[in-house]
Design an enzyme around this catalytic site. Structure first.
Site, mmCIF file in Angstrom:
data_model
loop_
_atom_site.group_PDB
_atom_site.id
_atom_site.type_symbol
_atom_site.label_atom_id
_atom_site.label_comp_id
_atom_site.label_asym_id
_atom_site.label_seq_id
_atom_site.Cartn_x
_atom_site.Cartn_y
_atom_site.Cartn_z
ATOM 1 N N GLU A 142 0.619 -14.418 2.407
ATOM 2 C CA GLU A 142 0.233 -15.070 1.142
ATOM 3 C C GLU A 142 -1.116 -15.755 1.259
ATOM 4 O O GLU A 142 -1.314 -16.865 0.761
ATOM 5 C CB GLU A 142 1.313 -16.073 0.732
ATOM 6 C CG GLU A 142 2.641 -15.421 0.498
ATOM 7 C CD GLU A 142 3.622 -16.284 -0.265
ATOM 8 O OE1 GLU A 142 3.369 -17.477 -0.404
ATOM 9 O OE2 GLU A 142 4.629 -15.732 -0.740
ATOM 10 N N ASN B 63 5.907 -10.626 -1.233
ATOM 11 C CA ASN B 63 6.844 -11.749 -1.326
ATOM 12 C C ASN B 63 7.059 -12.008 -2.811
ATOM 13 O O ASN B 63 6.093 -12.311 -3.520
ATOM 14 C CB ASN B 63 6.243 -13.020 -0.715
ATOM 15 C CG ASN B 63 5.965 -12.891 0.774
ATOM 16 O OD1 ASN B 63 6.342 -11.908 1.408
ATOM 17 N ND2 ASN B 63 5.306 -13.892 1.338
ATOM 18 N N TRP C 25 14.430 -14.673 2.343
ATOM 19 C CA TRP C 25 13.820 -15.944 2.708
ATOM 20 C C TRP C 25 14.817 -17.033 2.417
ATOM 21 O O TRP C 25 15.057 -17.319 1.285
ATOM 22 C CB TRP C 25 12.508 -16.181 1.923
ATOM 23 C CG TRP C 25 11.769 -17.356 2.479
ATOM 24 C CD1 TRP C 25 11.745 -18.627 1.992
ATOM 25 C CD2 TRP C 25 10.969 -17.361 3.665
ATOM 26 N NE1 TRP C 25 10.990 -19.425 2.807
ATOM 27 C CE2 TRP C 25 10.494 -18.675 3.839
ATOM 28 C CE3 TRP C 25 10.622 -16.392 4.608
ATOM 29 C CZ2 TRP C 25 9.693 -19.048 4.912
ATOM 30 C CZ3 TRP C 25 9.817 -16.761 5.661
ATOM 31 C CH2 TRP C 25 9.359 -18.079 5.798
#
Ligand code: GCB
Length: 745
Positions: free
Chosen positions: A369, A423, A503
Site C-alpha cells: 500500500e 488489498n 487480514w
C-alpha cells in the site's frame, strides 16, 4: 577447528531514560505501552549492555556477534568502540568484534526506534516495538569460514531445479580465507566437491548433485525437506561447516486457474500474520511461534503472508516443515520516503540473502500500500530498482506487490512486479461486501491474461460485541462472521484467484488506533491478541478449508438474546447437522459450511449441534437465554451512540431542508458552509485513525463517489472516528443550521 555458536540471551542490563534493569533477551520496551494506544508509546533511544569474556582464540579465529532482530536501528560498541550499525528492525545482522576484544569486555547496543525519514517502516498500522527482541549469538569461526559478512546470510545457497521425476540441485558457497576444498553433501543422497574460484578476495564454490526420483516438497500434504551440509577444508582439516535444508518444488501463477504447485491446481488459502502478541509485544519465544503455526494449520490454511516485514527465521523454518506457502516482504509501506531508497534496497538484500533456501517462500514483495499519497517518479524508480534486484538475486521466485485499493488497475506500478495482489476492504471501511466480487469480475474481464490475488481483506470484531442484526462497522463478532462467509463464497465462484489472505489471523497492536473501547489494537484477527479465543469467523474458514471434521455453534458469547425467535448458526465441514434444544430433537439440516436454524426462545435453553461421518461424531453445545432488554455489554460505546439516536428525547432529528449527521458526504460538501465544517473537522480527526494513516490520501474519482454516497455518521463510524455522543450532537446542531443544496451524483 569447527565453528562454535553460543546463544547470549542472558545477563543483559537495560537502560531507559537513566533507569537500569536486569533483563534477558528477547526483550522490548514497548510490551505494554505499545499496545494500549492511542499513539503514546515510547519511541527513542535505549541501551543494552552485557559483560563479555573473551573466548580462547587460536590461529586467527574470528568472533562475531549475531543479532536476529533489533528494532529499529542499532549501534554496536565494544569497550566504547563503535563496530557496527544496522538500520532496519526485522533482519539479522552480524558484527565482527575480534580486533577490540580484551580479556573482559563491555558490549553495548544502542537501540533507537524514534521516528526518522530514512528507515522503513515509519508510517503503518502496527506498533514499532523497540528493543533487542530476537536472539543474540556469539559465533567463533576459524580464520577461513563461510561468509559471515554477506547481508546476514550463511554463505550457502541451494537452488533445486526439477526435471520431470528427477532434479538437479545447484550449490553455491561464499567463503573467506583459504579454501583447499569444499564438499557439499545431501543426507541420504551423496556428496560433491565444489569448483572454486576467487572473486574480490572471497572464494565462490559451485557444484551440483542430481536427485533421482526426487521427493518433492508438496505443500501441507507432504512437505519433504532434504538436508545439506557444506564443509570447508583448510590445512587438511574441516574448519567450518554450515547446514541447511531445502525442498524441491515447482510453482506457477495462472491467470485462469490460479496457483499451481508441482503441476496441479493448489489454490492458496491464506492468512496474514503479524508477529506480536498481548503483553509480550514482538519479544517471542519459540513456543509462541509454534502456537501460532498450530492455530493456522488447525484452521486449514495452506499459505501465510508474513506481513509487513521479515519474520523470525524460526517461523520460516516452521513454514518449510509444515508445507506452508509463504509470501515474504520488506516493510516498504504506506508512504514512500525519498530518503529511504537505500534502506529498501538493503532490507531486500537481507531478506533474500537470509531466506533464499526456504522451500516455503514463493515470492518477494516489494511494498505494501505504498501509494497512499499517490505515485511519484521517485516511487516508481524505487520500485523498478527493487524489482530488478529481486530478479537478479533470485531467478527461481517472483516479485510481488500488495496494492492499495485506491491504486488504479491500469497504473504502470500494478504491472511492474511479476504477480498482482490487491488489498480490499469493501464491506468494512468503504462500500459493501459485494463490491469485492465486482472488483475482481471487472479486473478479470479487463486483464484476462493477468493472475490476480487478494492480498488483504478483513473486518474488525471485538470478541465481546454481539448483534442479532450485524451491520458493517459495528465491530461485532457477528458481522465479522457474516462478512467472511460472503468472502469465502465469492472465492469459490472465482477459481482464477491465485490466493487470498485474511487480514489478519491474529489481533495485533496498532498504537495509532482507538476503536470500539479497546484502544491500541487492530481487531481484524480471527483469533484474539492473546491467542486464547477463536472468533466465530475462524470456524467458517475451518469449515471451508479443513478436512478435520468438526461442528461449531456460532454466537456462544451472545448469551442474552432479545429476539423471540433466534437464529442458531452452525459452521461445519460435515454435510448434515442435527440440532437439539434442551435435550430434545429440534431439526436436521443437510448442506455445506453454514447451517441456520430458527429457534423460538423463552427462558434459558441448552443448544446442542451434532454431526457425524462414519464412526466420527462431532458436537458442540452452548446456552442461550431470552432477555427482556439488550445486554449493554454487547454494544459498548458504539451502541451508546446508536441508542442515543434512538432515544426520542435526544434524537438527532433531521431538520427538514437542512443538513444533519445523516446527510451524505456529497450533500454536505455541496454546500460551502458544510464543506468548510467538514474540512475543519477532518483536519482535527484524521490523526485518530490508524495512526494518522489517512493524511494526504489521494482518492481516485470512482472511490470518491462511493464514499460521497455514505451518510456522515456511518462514515465516521466505519473509519473508527465516531465522536462522543455530545460531540456528535454538537456537530448535528451545527449541520442543522446549514440549508441543503441540490446534489447530482
Ligand atoms: C491495510 C494495511 C494493514 C492494515 C489494514 C487495516 O490495508 O496493509 O497494515 O492493518 O489495512 O486493518 O486497516
Amino acid at each position: 577447528m569447527a565453528r562454535i555458536v553460543e546463544k547470549i540471551n542472558e545477563q543483559w542490563e537495560f537502560e531507559k531514560q537513566g533507569k537500569i534493569t536486569s533483563i534477558s533477551i528477547p526483550h522490548t520496551w514497548n510490551a505494554e505501552d505499545g499496545q494500549t494506544g492511542p499513539d503514546m508509546y515510547f519511541r527513542g533511544v535505549c541501551i543494552y549492555r552485557r559483560h563479555l569474556k573473551k573466548p580462547k582464540l587460536a590461529g586467527g579465529q574470528q568472533v562475531y556477534l549475531e543479532f536476529r532482530g533489533v528494532n529499529s536501528s542499532a549501534v554496536v560498541r565494544v569497550n566504547g568502540k563503535e563496530l557496527g550499525r544496522h538500520d532496519g528492525g526485522y533482519a539479522a545482522f552480524r558484527v565482527n568484534v575480534t580486533d577490540v576484544l580484551e580479556e573482559e569486555n563491555m558490549l553495548e547496543v544502542v537501540v533507537d526506534n524514534a521516528p526518522n525519514t530514512s528507515v522503513y517502516p515509519q508510517r503503518a498500522d502496527f506498533t514499532f516495538y523497540g528493543g533487542i527482541y530476537r536472539d543474540v549469538y556469539m559465533i567463533i569461526a576459524d580464520a577461513s569460514h563461510f561468509d559471515l559478512d554477506d547481508y546476514g546470510g550463511n554463505g550457502f545457497r541451494i537452488t533445486p531445479g526439477i526435471n520431470g521425476e528427477n532434479a538437479v540441485v545447484s550449490f553455491e558457497t561464499y567463503s573467506v580465507g583459504t579454501a583447499e576444498k569444499i564438499i557439499v553433501s545431501v543426507a541420504g543422497v551423496g556428496e560433491t566437491e565444489l569448483a572454486l574460484e576467487t572473486v574480490g578476495g572471497k572464494t565462490i564454490g559451485k557444484g551440483s548433485i542430481a536427485l533421482q526420483n526426487v521427493h518433492k516438497w508438496d505443500g501441507v500434504e507432504d512437505p519433504y525437506l532434504y538436508e545439506a551440509a557444506a564443509v570447508l577444508y583448510c590445512g587438511g582439516e574441516a574448519v567450518d561447516t554450515v547446514t541447511d535444508r531445502f525442498g524441491c518444488r515447482e510453482f506457477r501463477f495462472d491467470a485462469e486457474e490460479g496457483f499451481f504447485l508441482n503441476g496441479r491446481r493448489y489454490p492458496l488459502h491464506g492468512v496474514s500474520r503479524h508477529q506480536d502478541r498481548l503483553g509480550v509485544g514482538n519479544a517471542l519465544t519459540q513456543d509462541m511461534h509454534e502456537e501460532d503455526m498450530e492455530l493456522i494449520l488447525d484452521m486449514g490454511a495452506n499459505s501465510i503472508r508474513l506481513a509487513h516485514y521479515q519474520h523470525d527465521q524460526y517461523f520460516y523454518d516452521l513454514c518449510d516443515e509444515k508445507g506452508i506457502v509463504v509470501w515474504a516482504e520488506i516493510p516498504y509501506i504506506t508512504v514512500h520516503m525519498e530518503s529511504g531508497r537505500e534502506n529498501t534496497i538493503r532490507q531486500m538484500k537481507e531478506l533474500i540473502t537470509q531466506n533464499y533456501n526456504h522451500a516455503s517462500i514463493v515470492c518477494w514483495a516489494l511494498s505494501n500500500e505504498i501509494t497512499l499519497q499517490g505515485v511519484t517518479e521517485d516511487l516508481m524508480e524505487n520500485h523498478r530498482i527493487l524489482n530488478d534486484l529481486v530478479h537478479e538475486m533470485d531467478r527461481t521466485r517472483v516479485s510481488a506487490m500488495a496494492n492499495l485499493f485506491l491504486l488504479e488497475t491500469d497504473s504502470p506500478l500494478v504491472s511492474l512486479p511479476d504477480i498482482r495482489g490487491y488489498n480490499l476492504y469493501y464491506g468494512w471501511y468503504v462500500g459493501e461486501m459485494e463490491d469485492n466480487d465486482a472488483f475482481f469480475d471487472d479486473f478479470h474481464q479487463k486483464y484476462p491474461d493477468t493472475a490476480i490475488g487478494l492480498t488483504e481483506y478483513g473486518a474488525d470484531a471485538v470478541i465481546t460485541l454481539q448483534s442479532p442484526k450485524p451491520e458493517k462497522g459495528d465491530y461485532t463478532e457477528s458481522y465479522q462472521a457474516v462478512y467472511h462467509e460472503h468472502m469465502l463464497e465469492m472465492f469459490a465462484a472465482r477459481p482464477y484467484l491465485w490466493g487470498t489472505y485474511v487480514w489478519n489471523m491474529f489481533e495485533f497492536a496498532a498504537a495509532g488506533r482507538d476503536e470500539a473501547g479497546d484502544p491500541g489494537k487492530n481487531h481484524k484477527g480471527l483469533v484474539t491478541f492473546d491467542r486464547k479465543q477463536k472468533k466465530d469467523a475462524y470456524y467458517i474458514y475451518k469449515a471451508w478449508w479443513s478436512r478435520e471434521y468438526f461442528v461449531h455453534l456460532c454466537g456462544s458469547r451472545y448469551h442474552d438474546r432479545v429476539e423471540d425467535t433466534t437464529e442458531i448458526k452452525v459452521y461445519s465441514n460435515l454435510d448434515k447437522i442435527t440440532l437439539y434444544v434442551d435435550g430434545s430433537f429440534f431439526a436436521e439440516q443437510e448442506g455445506a459450511h453454514v447451517f441456520r436454524f430458527q429457534v423460538p426462545i423463552e427462558g434459558v435453553h441448552r443448544i446442542k449441534a451434532v454431526g457425524g461421518c462414519g464412526d466420527i461424531r462431532c458436537e458442540d453445545s452452548m446456552e442461550v437465554a431470552k432477555a427482556s432488554v439488550p445486554n449493554p455489554s454487547y454494544f459498548m460505546s458504539l451502541d451508546k451512540v446508536r441508542n442515543w439516536f434512538d432515544a426520542p428525547e435526544e434524537r438527532n432529528e433531521d431538520r427538514e431542508g437542512y443538513l444533519s449527521v445523516n446527510s451524505t458526504l456529497a450533500e454536505i460538501q455541496s454546500t460551502e458552509q458544510g464543506a468548510a465544517l467538514l474540512a475543519g473537522m477532518m483536519g482535527r480527526m484524521t490523526g485518530k485513525t490508524a495512526g494518522g494513516m489517512g493524511e494526504g490520501v489521494a482518492i481516485p474519482e470512482a472511490m470518491q463517489k462511493m464514499v460521497a454516497r455514505q451518510p456522515l455518521k456511518k462514515l465516521l463510524q466505519q473509519a473508527g472516528m465516531e465522536p462522543e455522543p455530545e460531540k456528535l450532537q454538537e456537530l448535528n446542531r451545527a449541520l442543522n443550521q446549514i440549508r441543503k443544496a441540490e446534489v447530482q451524483l
